[in-house]
Design an enzyme around this catalytic site. Structure first.
Site, PDB file in Angstrom:
ATOM      1  N   CYS A 277       0.789  -1.233   0.000  1.00 43.50           N
ATOM      2  CA  CYS A 277       0.000   0.000   0.000  1.00 43.50           C
ATOM      3  C   CYS A 277       0.824   1.288   0.000  1.00 43.50           C
ATOM      4  O   CYS A 277       0.804   2.035  -0.973  1.00 43.50           O
ATOM      5  CB  CYS A 277      -0.923   0.004   1.216  1.00 43.50           C
TER       6      CYS A 277
HETATM    7  N1  LIG Z   1      -2.583  -6.164   1.704  1.00 43.08           N
HETATM    8  C1  LIG Z   1      -3.095  -5.172   2.405  1.00 43.08           C
HETATM    9  O1  LIG Z   1      -2.800  -5.032   3.578  1.00 43.08           O
HETATM   10  C2  LIG Z   1      -4.083  -4.183   1.776  1.00 43.08           C
HETATM   11  C3  LIG Z   1      -4.728  -3.263   2.615  1.00 43.08           C
HETATM   12  C4  LIG Z   1      -5.656  -2.385   2.079  1.00 43.08           C
HETATM   13  C5  LIG Z   1      -5.903  -2.387   0.714  1.00 43.08           C
HETATM   14  N2  LIG Z   1      -5.251  -3.267  -0.117  1.00 43.08           N
HETATM   15  C6  LIG Z   1      -5.601  -3.248  -1.533  1.00 43.08           C
HETATM   16  O2  LIG Z   1      -6.389  -4.386  -1.835  1.00 43.08           O
HETATM   17  C7  LIG Z   1      -6.104  -4.851  -3.160  1.00 43.08           C
HETATM   18  C8  LIG Z   1      -5.687  -6.311  -3.121  1.00 43.08           C
HETATM   19  O3  LIG Z   1      -4.485  -6.408  -2.377  1.00 43.08           O
HETATM   20  P1  LIG Z   1      -3.974  -7.765  -1.753  1.00 43.08           P
HETATM   21  O4  LIG Z   1      -2.918  -7.407  -0.787  1.00 43.08           O
HETATM   22  O5  LIG Z   1      -5.106  -8.608  -1.297  1.00 43.08           O
HETATM   23  O6  LIG Z   1      -3.313  -8.458  -3.057  1.00 43.08           O
HETATM   24  P2  LIG Z   1      -2.886  -9.993  -3.218  1.00 43.08           P
HETATM   25  O7  LIG Z   1      -1.880 -10.016  -4.317  1.00 43.08           O
HETATM   26  O8  LIG Z   1      -2.550 -10.583  -1.890  1.00 43.08           O
HETATM   27  O9  LIG Z   1      -4.220 -10.707  -3.704  1.00 43.08           O
HETATM   28  C9  LIG Z   1      -4.825 -10.473  -4.935  1.00 43.08           C
HETATM   29  C10 LIG Z   1      -5.368 -11.789  -5.460  1.00 43.08           C
HETATM   30  O10 LIG Z   1      -6.076 -11.523  -6.662  1.00 43.08           O
HETATM   31  C11 LIG Z   1      -5.861 -12.600  -7.548  1.00 43.08           C
HETATM   32  N3  LIG Z   1      -6.206 -12.160  -8.893  1.00 43.08           N
HETATM   33  C12 LIG Z   1      -5.498 -11.418  -9.758  1.00 43.08           C
HETATM   34  N4  LIG Z   1      -6.210 -11.212 -10.888  1.00 43.08           N
HETATM   35  C13 LIG Z   1      -7.395 -11.826 -10.727  1.00 43.08           C
HETATM   36  C14 LIG Z   1      -8.555 -11.956 -11.544  1.00 43.08           C
HETATM   37  N5  LIG Z   1      -8.609 -11.406 -12.753  1.00 43.08           N
HETATM   38  N6  LIG Z   1      -9.591 -12.676 -11.063  1.00 43.08           N
HETATM   39  C15 LIG Z   1      -9.528 -13.247  -9.838  1.00 43.08           C
HETATM   40  N7  LIG Z   1      -8.457 -13.153  -9.018  1.00 43.08           N
HETATM   41  C16 LIG Z   1      -7.409 -12.442  -9.469  1.00 43.08           C
HETATM   42  C17 LIG Z   1      -4.399 -12.950  -7.328  1.00 43.08           C
HETATM   43  O11 LIG Z   1      -4.093 -14.256  -7.764  1.00 43.08           O
HETATM   44  C18 LIG Z   1      -4.290 -12.808  -5.801  1.00 43.08           C
HETATM   45  O12 LIG Z   1      -4.577 -14.046  -5.151  1.00 43.08           O
HETATM   46  C19 LIG Z   1      -5.050  -3.904  -3.713  1.00 43.08           C
HETATM   47  O13 LIG Z   1      -5.685  -2.882  -4.411  1.00 43.08           O
HETATM   48  C20 LIG Z   1      -4.413  -3.340  -2.463  1.00 43.08           C
HETATM   49  O14 LIG Z   1      -3.845  -2.067  -2.678  1.00 43.08           O
HETATM   50  C21 LIG Z   1      -4.347  -4.175   0.397  1.00 43.08           C
END
Ligand SMILES: NC(=O)c1ccc[n+]([C@@H]2O[C@H](COP(=O)([O-])OP(=O)(O)OC[C@H]3O[C@@H](n4cnc5c(N)ncnc54)[C@H](O)[C@@H]3O)[C@@H](O)[C@H]2O)c1
Length: 443
Positions: A277
């Site tokens: 983030c």
């Molecule tokens: N990790 C955090 O602490 C956090 C906190 C707040 C916000 N966010 C936001 O949340 C969002 C997701 O982050 P995250 O950390 O969970 O990412 P991540 O990489 O852990 O998870 C994303 C998942 O989406 C899957 N994916 C990708 N393309 C796809 C598709 N077309 N269809 C289905 N699945 C698909 C990936 O395989 C992966 O498992 C981002 O925008 C991030 O900025 C993350």
């Protein structure tokens, strides 16, 4: 349309989550635990297979949490979580939440390819009456200007035939005080009614829903939260360098200032920013601002200072070795911690990778120990192929310097300092160590 609100209130609706990563997996678990039938989708087949066995791949979402909720087959009306490899199951869902990555491109511009691909998948299965919510962090305007036109390609109109909203994820992995359910949830629709429908879904799952007037306000609020952190971390990082030159300890100064009961929130310095983030999201707004002929100077300055931190820390290691008649060239450096944050197994964007690069560039021999990251995988920018070494008296004593980059709580810092020749601590992890303080250099 009112029926959908009723379906959410009564928890008879089916909720789908696309993207089962750090955000999507705890979210789908929370939805199932609230009594909904839920379906989880991910492009990674191995993740779906692992979830079908109720085996988690995220340390802070234990398998024991998945066991009672994972279902082998889909059954509307039965609470639980069905991991699906078949996107046709999207049609069974009344609400669909999108939690896919939003990284930066090589040129540090928003990479919406995952959001676009997911919107295209949803569009291919969209039916009238569904609610679609984007949760991925992004710039204001994405839901309305990028996601909406893709979803409308089949002829259904957002706000009339289906509902569309944005609700940012505020997940803070490993935070013991707050969970997905107890963190207040911002919700903004592309129309007021879309916002109401989305609020009905989250209201049945999350303790407190905070409606805002539009999807764009919700998108912007999330960026403000992360930019606030980035700017304040940059401030203490800059002051750390200044106070160090003055012979003052920044950590003691922050603790002192934090005794003020109002008007001050403590932020802490470190070896640089990490995670999905804070190093990334602010630049979504910088990019968007350019379209409005504005520059975001605070964001750029904070990015500049935070990005310079690994080099500063390596300089401190070099100086400390120099004081002891050694050079960084050929020195054995044991790096403690590659996860970007304490007690996490997540090394995405970790400043430790930059530290290794800079140390190796100066011809130091780098090894690392991280109780949660057994090996370093090859990534987009780095390919180190290192394995975490055992932390014992021998490995600690063999290092010319131990560099603490992550302050994991299950590391015995008394032990480390007792056996180390020199400890460079960028996290104040050694704050409670009493013996051997002369070996510690704060960086
Ligand atoms: N990790 C955090 O602490 C956090 C906190 C707040 C916000 N966010 C936001 O949340 C969002 C997701 O982050 P995250 O950390 O969970 O990412 P991540 O990489 O852990 O998870 C994303 C998942 O989406 C899957 N994916 C990708 N393309 C796809 C598709 N077309 N269809 C289905 N699945 C698909 C990936 O395989 C992966 O498992 C981002 O925008 C991030 O900025 C993350």
């Amino acid at each position: 349309m009112a029926d959908l609100i009723e379906l959410f209130h009564s928890r008879r609706a089916v909720v789908g989550v696309l993207g089962l990563g750090y955000v999507g997996l705890p979210l789908v678990a929370t939805i199932a635990e609230a009594g909904f039938a839920s379906v989880g989708f991910d492009t990674r087949q191995d993740k779906i297979e692992s979830l079908r066995r109720a085996e988690s791949y995220i340390r802070h979402v234990p398998s024991s949490r998945l066991v009672p909720i994972v279902r082998d087959s889909f059954a509307a009306g039965t609470p639980g979580f069905f991991p699906s490899a078949d996107y046709a199951d999207l049609r069974r869902c009344d609400g669909i939440l999108i939690c896919v990555p939003t990284p930066l491109t090589e040129n540090r511009e928003p990479d919406l390819s995952y959001v676009i691909a997911t919107a295209e998948t949803v569009a291919a299965h969209l039916r009238a009456g569904q609610l679609i919510v984007l949760e991925s962090t992004t710039y204001p305007g994405t839901t309305d200007e990028v996601v909406r036109p893709i979803l409308e390609r089949g002829g259904l109109i957002a706000g009339r035939d289906f509902h569309l909203a944005f609700s940012p994820e505020r997940e803070d992995p490993n935070n013991v005080s707050f969970t997905t359910r107890t963190i207040p949830k911002l919700v903004g629709g592309i129309t007021p009614h879309c916002g109401k429908v989305a609020a009905a879904l989250y209201g049945a799952v999350i303790d407190q829903v905070v409606p805002v007037s539009s999807a764009a306000v919700a998108e912007a609020a999330k960026l403000l939260e992360n930019i606030y952190r980035s700017v304040n971390i940059a401030l203490v990082n800059e002051l750390k360098m200044l106070f160090d030159r003055m012979g003052l300890n920044i950590w003691e100064i922050i603790d002192a200032a934090a005794t003020k009961p109002f008007g001050f929130t403590p932020f802490y310095p470190g070896p640089g920013l990490g995670g999905h983030c804070i190093p990334i999201d602010p630049f979504y707004l910088t990019w968007r601002a350019r379209q409005f002929e504005m520059s975001t100077r605070f964001i750029e300055l904070a990015g500049e200072i935070n990005l310079a931190m690994p080099a500063y820390v390596v300089e401190r290691v070099a100086d400390a070795l120099n004081e002891r008649g050694k050079s960084l060239k050929g020195a054995k450096i044991l790096l403690l911690g590659v996860a970007y944050k304490r007690d996490l197994d997540d090394d995405r964007e970790s400043p430790s990778f930059k530290l290794i690069e800079l140390l190796q560039r100066k011809h130091a021999q780098v090894s690392y120990h991280d109780p949660f990251v057994p090996t370093l995988h090859s990534g987009r920018r780095y390919d180190y192929r290192l394995r975490s070494i055992t932390l014992d008296a021998q490995s600690v004593a063999a290092a010319d310097a131990v560099l603490i980059a992550t302050d994991h709580t299950n590391v015995d810092y008394d032990f480390v300092v007792r056996h180390a020749q020199l400890v460079v601590d960028s996290r104040n992890a050694t704050r409670n160590v009493r013996l051997g303080r002369g070996k510690i250099v704060l960086a």
